[in-house]
Design an enzyme around this catalytic site. Structure first.
Site, short mmCIF file in Angstrom:
data_model
loop_
_atom_site.label_atom_id
_atom_site.label_comp_id
_atom_site.label_asym_id
_atom_site.label_seq_id
_atom_site.Cartn_x
_atom_site.Cartn_y
_atom_site.Cartn_z
NE ARG A 36 -1.25 2.52 2.93
CZ ARG A 36 -0.84 3.66 3.49
NH1 ARG A 36 -0.86 4.79 2.79
NH2 ARG A 36 -0.40 3.68 4.74
CG ASP A 37 3.25 4.32 2.97
OD1 ASP A 37 2.92 5.25 2.22
OD2 ASP A 37 4.00 4.47 3.95
CG HIS A 79 4.82 4.81 9.08
ND1 HIS A 79 4.05 3.84 8.46
CD2 HIS A 79 5.27 5.61 8.07
CE1 HIS A 79 4.04 4.05 7.15
NE2 HIS A 79 4.77 5.12 6.90
CG HIS A 103 8.61 8.18 5.39
ND1 HIS A 103 7.98 8.69 4.28
CD2 HIS A 103 7.76 7.26 5.89
CE1 HIS A 103 6.80 8.12 4.11
NE2 HIS A 103 6.65 7.25 5.08
CG ASN A 117 7.45 3.62 4.11
OD1 ASN A 117 6.84 4.29 4.93
ND2 ASN A 117 6.97 3.38 2.89
CB CYS A 155 4.74 11.47 1.54
SG CYS A 155 3.21 12.35 1.89
#
Length: 387
Positions: free
Chosen positions: A17-18, A215, A217, A257, A248
């Site tokens: 997903r991300d 979470h 980055h 990430n 992002c």
């Protein structure tokens, strides 16, 4: 390393997903499903599948329904030990998740006004209210809810994020019924000092660490350091993406990430179990990077893949210095160890070491020991006497 039966750290894989959502080139649904399948085979127990969002907002995830309807996902959902959250922005997204028998969703809010407006087109208060409504309906349908708070350290539009703003969002999500809230360093600007300061602040204001996840980055190369700092303060759940996929779309310049391979490598070398097969994870990172024609940004993943390839090549590469068959044994940073065997073949005479035999052995050892670091094993069975 002794792997414990129960993992000490839980890795939440967000690659499907991300990790994929910001890639402009369309990725086949089959590739996404194969990625999910490979990730599950590594032993990861939590994999974020997709997000039920508008195709206009995030074109890459326009096939979210196809992913959820697939036999791959249906098979995984039937496994009780897996967590397979789906990010949903609103009630409409929740309805779609429910129709596909999803057992867990994720809701998200921004700690800052600028990012909230750019990301979900509403104020922070409106975002909290929306997340609260979705969580309430999900819980009534026996669906677990995970929460995200973005921009915990800085907003690309309004600057540094006050600690109190993060605390407010975390409290609201926990009160709404989220079993866990993931703290997102969306811009990747945080350092271990920022992590320490925030966690101590949250703890002092009644937020239990067992309800939090990290979470982080890697914009400034601090993701792994931040994970370790958070772990040192008691955090045990971390979001990451295979091959460090991600970024992002609303934060220009933000990198991917934290790489799942880097986290697993770090924890395993510290004797901390993750329940993940690192070699399979590395293979998956190499595979998805090739599928996307992108550079694998995982440092550990790239290094381990290169070492594995060199080892395979060494095992199959014949020696240039001898006709003897050389077998690869081990490798250090500067040398490779190969081994060959010389077996005396005069059993009727007891393999007696005559002058001629000794001369032959001397030639074999001298010739075979040339080149890189090698060992020649001599097998001899017979009396030590000369004829």
């Amino acid at each position: 390393m002794t792997v414990q039966s129960v993992p000490s750290v839980r890795i939440v894989e967000v690659g499907p997903r991300d990790g994929l959502q910001n890639i402009r080139d369309s990725i086949p649904t089959a590739t996404k499903l194969e990625l999910i399948r490979r990730l599950e085979s590594t032993g990861l127990s939590t994999i974020e599948l997709t997000s039920v969002v508008s195709s206009r907002a995030i074109p890459q995830l326009a096939d979210c329904r196809d992913v959820l309807e697939s036999s791959v996902v249906k098979r995984l959902i039937s496994k009780s030990h897996l967590r397979l959250p789906v990010l949903v922005p609103n009630i409409k997204g929740l309805d779609i998740a429910i129709r596909h028998s999803i057992k867990e969703i994720a809701v998200f809010v921004s700690a800052t006004e600028g990012f909230s407006k750019a990301n979900i087109n509403c104020t922070v208060e409106q975002g909290i209210e929306r997340a609260r409504d979705v969580a309430s309906l999900a819980l009534k349908s026996n669906i677990a809810v995970r929460g995200y708070v973005s921009c915990i350290f800085a907003d690309p539009y309004t600057g540094p994020t006050p600690l109190a703003a993060v605390l407010r969002c975390v409290k609201e999500l926990l009160d709404a019924g989220c079993y866990e809230v993931s703290l997102g360093d969306t811009l990747g600007v945080g350092s271990p000092l920022n992590i320490r300061t925030l966690l101590i602040y949250l703890l002092n204001n009644g937020i239990p660490l067992e309800k939090l996840a990290g979470h982080f980055h890697d914009t400034y190369g601090q993701a792994v350091a931040n994970v370790w700092e958070a772990y040192s303060h008691g955090m045990r759940v971390f979001d990451s993406s295979v091959a460090s996929l991600g970024g992002c779309p609303f934060a220009e310049g933000a990198k991917g990430n934290a790489a799942s391979e880097d986290l697993v490598y770090m924890f395993h070398n510290a004797g901390i179990s993750t329940g993940v097969d690192l070699s399979k994870l590395v293979e998956t990172g190499v595979w998805i990077s090739e599928q996307l024609s992108r550079t694998n940004s995982s440092r550990a993943g790239t290094a381990l893949a290169a070492t594995s390839k060199a080892t395979l090549n060494a095992k199959s590469r014949p020696s240039k210095n001898s006709s003897l068959p050389w077998n690869f044994v081990s490798e250090t940073e500067r040398a490779q160890l190969h081994r060959s065997s010389v077996i005396l073949n005069r059993p009727k005479s007891g393999n007696v070491l005559t002058a001629s035999v000794i001369s032959d052995l001397t030639s074999v050892v001298t010739d075979g020991s040339k080149g890189s670091q090698r060992q020649v094993l001599l097998y001899w069975d017979g009396p030590r006497k000369r004829e």
